[in-house]
Design a protein around this motif. Sequence first.
Motif, PDB file in Angstrom:
ATOM      1  N   ARG A  41      38.434 -79.988  12.971  1.00  0.00           N
ATOM      2  CA  ARG A  41      38.593 -80.818  11.782  1.00  0.00           C
ATOM      3  C   ARG A  41      39.085 -82.217  12.156  1.00  0.00           C
ATOM      4  NH1 ARG A  41      40.992 -78.158   6.446  1.00  0.00           N
ATOM      5  NH2 ARG A  41      39.032 -77.079   6.854  1.00  0.00           N
ATOM      6  N   TYR A  44      36.204 -84.165  13.788  1.00  0.00           N
ATOM      7  CA  TYR A  44      34.954 -84.342  13.055  1.00  0.00           C
ATOM      8  C   TYR A  44      34.620 -85.798  12.706  1.00  0.00           C
ATOM      9  CZ  TYR A  44      31.224 -83.638   9.685  1.00  0.00           C
ATOM     10  OH  TYR A  44      30.039 -83.721   9.019  1.00  0.00           O
ATOM     11  N   LEU A 266      23.759 -80.261   7.843  1.00  0.00           N
ATOM     12  CA  LEU A 266      25.133 -80.063   7.369  1.00  0.00           C
ATOM     13  C   LEU A 266      25.167 -79.149   6.148  1.00  0.00           C
ATOM     14  CD1 LEU A 266      26.574 -83.650   7.951  1.00  0.00           C
ATOM     15  CD2 LEU A 266      27.221 -81.562   9.171  1.00  0.00           C
ATOM     16  N   ILE A 270      27.262 -75.695   5.857  1.00  0.00           N
ATOM     17  CA  ILE A 270      28.208 -75.402   4.776  1.00  0.00           C
ATOM     18  C   ILE A 270      27.856 -74.066   4.116  1.00  0.00           C
ATOM     19  CG2 ILE A 270      29.028 -76.171   2.510  1.00  0.00           C
ATOM     20  CD1 ILE A 270      28.504 -79.094   3.545  1.00  0.00           C
ATOM     21  N   LEU A 273      28.955 -71.270   6.286  1.00  0.00           N
ATOM     22  CA  LEU A 273      30.412 -71.095   6.266  1.00  0.00           C
ATOM     23  C   LEU A 273      30.876 -70.422   4.971  1.00  0.00           C
ATOM     24  CD1 LEU A 273      31.462 -74.533   7.818  1.00  0.00           C
ATOM     25  CD2 LEU A 273      31.914 -72.284   8.830  1.00  0.00           C
TER      26      LEU A 273
ATOM     27  N   VAL B 296      28.636 -82.617  -0.208  1.00  0.00           N
ATOM     28  CA  VAL B 296      27.827 -82.817   1.008  1.00  0.00           C
ATOM     29  C   VAL B 296      27.903 -84.280   1.447  1.00  0.00           C
ATOM     30  CG1 VAL B 296      25.535 -82.604   2.053  1.00  0.00           C
ATOM     31  CG2 VAL B 296      26.268 -80.947   0.334  1.00  0.00           C
ATOM     32  N   VAL B 299      30.821 -84.828   3.502  1.00  0.00           N
ATOM     33  CA  VAL B 299      30.686 -84.282   4.866  1.00  0.00           C
ATOM     34  C   VAL B 299      29.816 -85.215   5.697  1.00  0.00           C
ATOM     35  CG1 VAL B 299      29.852 -82.337   6.253  1.00  0.00           C
ATOM     36  CG2 VAL B 299      31.039 -81.903   4.095  1.00  0.00           C
ATOM     37  N   VAL B 300      28.722 -85.690   5.110  1.00  0.00           N
ATOM     38  CA  VAL B 300      27.829 -86.599   5.829  1.00  0.00           C
ATOM     39  C   VAL B 300      28.576 -87.870   6.242  1.00  0.00           C
ATOM     40  CG1 VAL B 300      25.769 -88.069   5.615  1.00  0.00           C
ATOM     41  CG2 VAL B 300      25.722 -85.720   4.733  1.00  0.00           C
ATOM     42  N   ARG B 302      31.635 -88.090   6.815  1.00  0.00           N
ATOM     43  CA  ARG B 302      32.770 -87.714   7.680  1.00  0.00           C
ATOM     44  C   ARG B 302      34.120 -87.817   6.982  1.00  0.00           C
ATOM     45  NH1 ARG B 302      28.103 -86.577  10.294  1.00  0.00           N
ATOM     46  NH2 ARG B 302      28.601 -85.596  12.285  1.00  0.00           N
ATOM     47  N   LYS B 303      34.130 -87.845   5.640  1.00  0.00           N
ATOM     48  CA  LYS B 303      35.417 -87.828   4.939  1.00  0.00           C
ATOM     49  C   LYS B 303      36.078 -86.465   5.071  1.00  0.00           C
ATOM     50  CE  LYS B 303      34.702 -90.939   1.164  1.00  0.00           C
ATOM     51  NZ  LYS B 303      34.285 -90.901  -0.237  1.00  0.00           N
ATOM     52  N   ILE B 304      35.281 -85.414   4.927  1.00  0.00           N
ATOM     53  CA  ILE B 304      35.807 -84.060   5.122  1.00  0.00           C
ATOM     54  C   ILE B 304      34.880 -83.346   6.100  1.00  0.00           C
ATOM     55  CG2 ILE B 304      36.850 -83.919   2.832  1.00  0.00           C
ATOM     56  CD1 ILE B 304      34.467 -82.150   1.982  1.00  0.00           C
ATOM     57  N   ASP B 305      35.386 -82.289   6.710  1.00  0.00           N
ATOM     58  CA  ASP B 305      34.522 -81.573   7.657  1.00  0.00           C
ATOM     59  C   ASP B 305      33.874 -80.370   6.958  1.00  0.00           C
ATOM     60  OD1 ASP B 305      36.641 -79.712   7.637  1.00  0.00           O
ATOM     61  OD2 ASP B 305      36.307 -79.209   9.738  1.00  0.00           O
ATOM     62  N   PRO B 306      32.861 -79.787   7.567  1.00  0.00           N
ATOM     63  CA  PRO B 306      32.135 -78.705   6.887  1.00  0.00           C
ATOM     64  C   PRO B 306      33.021 -77.534   6.465  1.00  0.00           C
ATOM     65  CG  PRO B 306      30.890 -79.476   8.795  1.00  0.00           C
ATOM     66  CD  PRO B 306      32.225 -80.152   8.855  1.00  0.00           C
ATOM     67  N   ARG B 307      34.053 -77.226   7.269  1.00  0.00           N
ATOM     68  CA  ARG B 307      34.942 -76.119   6.880  1.00  0.00           C
ATOM     69  C   ARG B 307      35.682 -76.438   5.585  1.00  0.00           C
ATOM     70  NH1 ARG B 307      35.887 -75.654  12.273  1.00  0.00           N
ATOM     71  NH2 ARG B 307      35.393 -73.645  13.226  1.00  0.00           N
ATOM     72  N   GLU B 308      36.165 -77.688   5.486  1.00  0.00           N
ATOM     73  CA  GLU B 308      36.886 -78.056   4.265  1.00  0.00           C
ATOM     74  C   GLU B 308      35.934 -77.992   3.066  1.00  0.00           C
ATOM     75  OE1 GLU B 308      39.443 -81.404   4.854  1.00  0.00           O
ATOM     76  OE2 GLU B 308      39.707 -81.727   2.697  1.00  0.00           O
ATOM     77  N   ALA B 309      34.709 -78.442   3.264  1.00  0.00           N
ATOM     78  CA  ALA B 309      33.713 -78.369   2.189  1.00  0.00           C
ATOM     79  C   ALA B 309      33.508 -76.925   1.752  1.00  0.00           C
ATOM     80  CB  ALA B 309      32.395 -78.978   2.664  1.00  0.00           C
TER      81      ALA B 309
END
Lengths: 321, 321
Positions: A41, A44, A266, A270, A273, B296, B299-300, B302-309
């Motif tokens: 994280r 990223y 992506l 998601i 996950l 999404v 995530v694209v 890069r504000k949050i990562d895929p796990r957080e999403a």
Amino acid sequence: MTRAARMPPAARAILDGDRRALARVISQVENRDPKVAAISRALYPKTGGTPIIGITGPLGVGKSSLINLIVARLRELDRSVGVVAVDPSSPFSGGSVLGDRIRFERRADDAGVFFRSMASRGEAGGVAAATREVARLMDAAGFDVVLVETVGSGQVDIAIRDIASTSVVVLVPHLGDEVQTLKAGLFEIADVFCVNKADLPGADLARKDLSELVGLGAGRSGWTPLVVSTSTTQPSGVEALWTAVETHERFLDSSGQRGIEERRRLSAEIVELVRERVGRELSVRLDRDPDLRKVVDDVVSRKIDPREAAERLERGSAFRR
Amino acid sequence: MTRAARMPPAARAILDGDRRALARVISQVENRDPKVAAISRALYPKTGGTPIIGITGPLGVGKSSLINLIVARLRELDRSVGVVAVDPSSPFSGGSVLGDRIRFERRADDAGVFFRSMASRGEAGGVAAATREVARLMDAAGFDVVLVETVGSGQVDIAIRDIASTSVVVLVPHLGDEVQTLKAGLFEIADVFCVNKADLPGADLARKDLSELVGLGAGRSGWTPLVVSTSTTQPSGVEALWTAVETHERFLDSSGQRGIEERRRLSAEIVELVRERVGRELSVRLDRDPDLRKVVDDVVSRKIDPREAAERLERGSAFRR
């Protein structure tokens, strides 16, 4: 507290170019260590700028030798490179398919190259997720290029599309002869076809056949896969192969496909996950929650079938509360 | 309207012993025809009474020959049998691994035997689900025994535990020598070990080694796997193999494990079906729903990562409403 302040030391070390830290975190990915999530994280935001090049194809087509030559070529161009090779294990061999055969030339003195072979175990989805994680770590570590080799395991090979920005499918001449039967599968994966062992008889024909086939289809999203020939015994064609890869990478930028493809990748990540989280949580609750146990009881006693149970669980309040 | 009144004609035909109808619906399963759901639902109450016997092991150990002999033995015992063989396809071969090699003796005149080879394509989870579906159709069709052969594909082989009531792992002597490295994987699958090609040198040793190893572990849930030797060239051991399978089936009843194992298998199936539904629905919504598109986007960018999403999507109201 800023993001930087919260950055785990291992993530900091990877950003600072510490190769041992990188190697350690990759091992943690292999071992499914939960500490990886925080490191990943934190890193990223530093990722996404590196071309991830997938090299895939059946066992025995010479992918590893080819990668050694690509790495040499990249070093000539003064570009640093991280390589991750996914080595499938089988419940029957109990170990990796490739064993401890030395697959890559050691370049211990060259800080511009980082090789890592990853034993893969468990379900294909998990292997693909771990591979993506490692490629992303190498991206964060600042390599100019990341190469991902997958080794002849159907499910994982297909997953390369969800990891790499450019995918190279490596074949050999005698496979080229059978190209009529290769069908859709490969064309869904390949941005570049590489006919390796170009010194073998039939190589020209294989290349010609492939080029014709490639010309027939529109290719996905306006790209027609390129076909190149290489030889690793009398090294040849590797420059052309790399040029083809770069041509595709430039196409991604000029066509606007890079953003579209990245978004697709992506989104797929998601979804996977979420699927995992839902599956994990539901497994526990099916065992413990009396209401949910009742649903399983009804399936066991044949009152409802598993599909109906799944519909109820997804739609019903039991699962949503 | 009663259940019987709603029963699709194909389901009715299968219950009535119509083998052509059975073959047609199996083809529909292979082709992922959505009509299967209703047929399967109608037949489900009629299933669960038939032993499903998994036969698994690496390519080349002689599973198909062994199955031919098991079928002959079952016919001697006047028991009817359905056989489904899962034939993995590869994106590289573009077809099945076994091709159209004739794998089973034809027994066209014998209504007590039904063979079906299933080409498998796509992700391992889908293959396992289709295999379970076909085994269940054969159960509903009234066979006394259903045999499921899986062919050397790691993920699918492991899935046999979620399909079969008894699993036989077939090995050959030279694999037996390496048994020390076989490790946990096989022991998680096997209720019965079969050392085939018992006429080859090393067979006795392999069997002895395996028996010792089996004796070391407690076995799962109080069962210690049985070890038998067979030969298909000079047929021998097949009666003992079948006796071992029946011993395990009796153990399931006497120990109360049958119900526990069936519940575990059905729970796993329900979880997988929910995962699939959630994944399918989410894929669509990530594309179309503006709130989800925003996730999404983050995530694209890069504000949050895929796990957080994924966490947000699972926990947040966006996904639950």
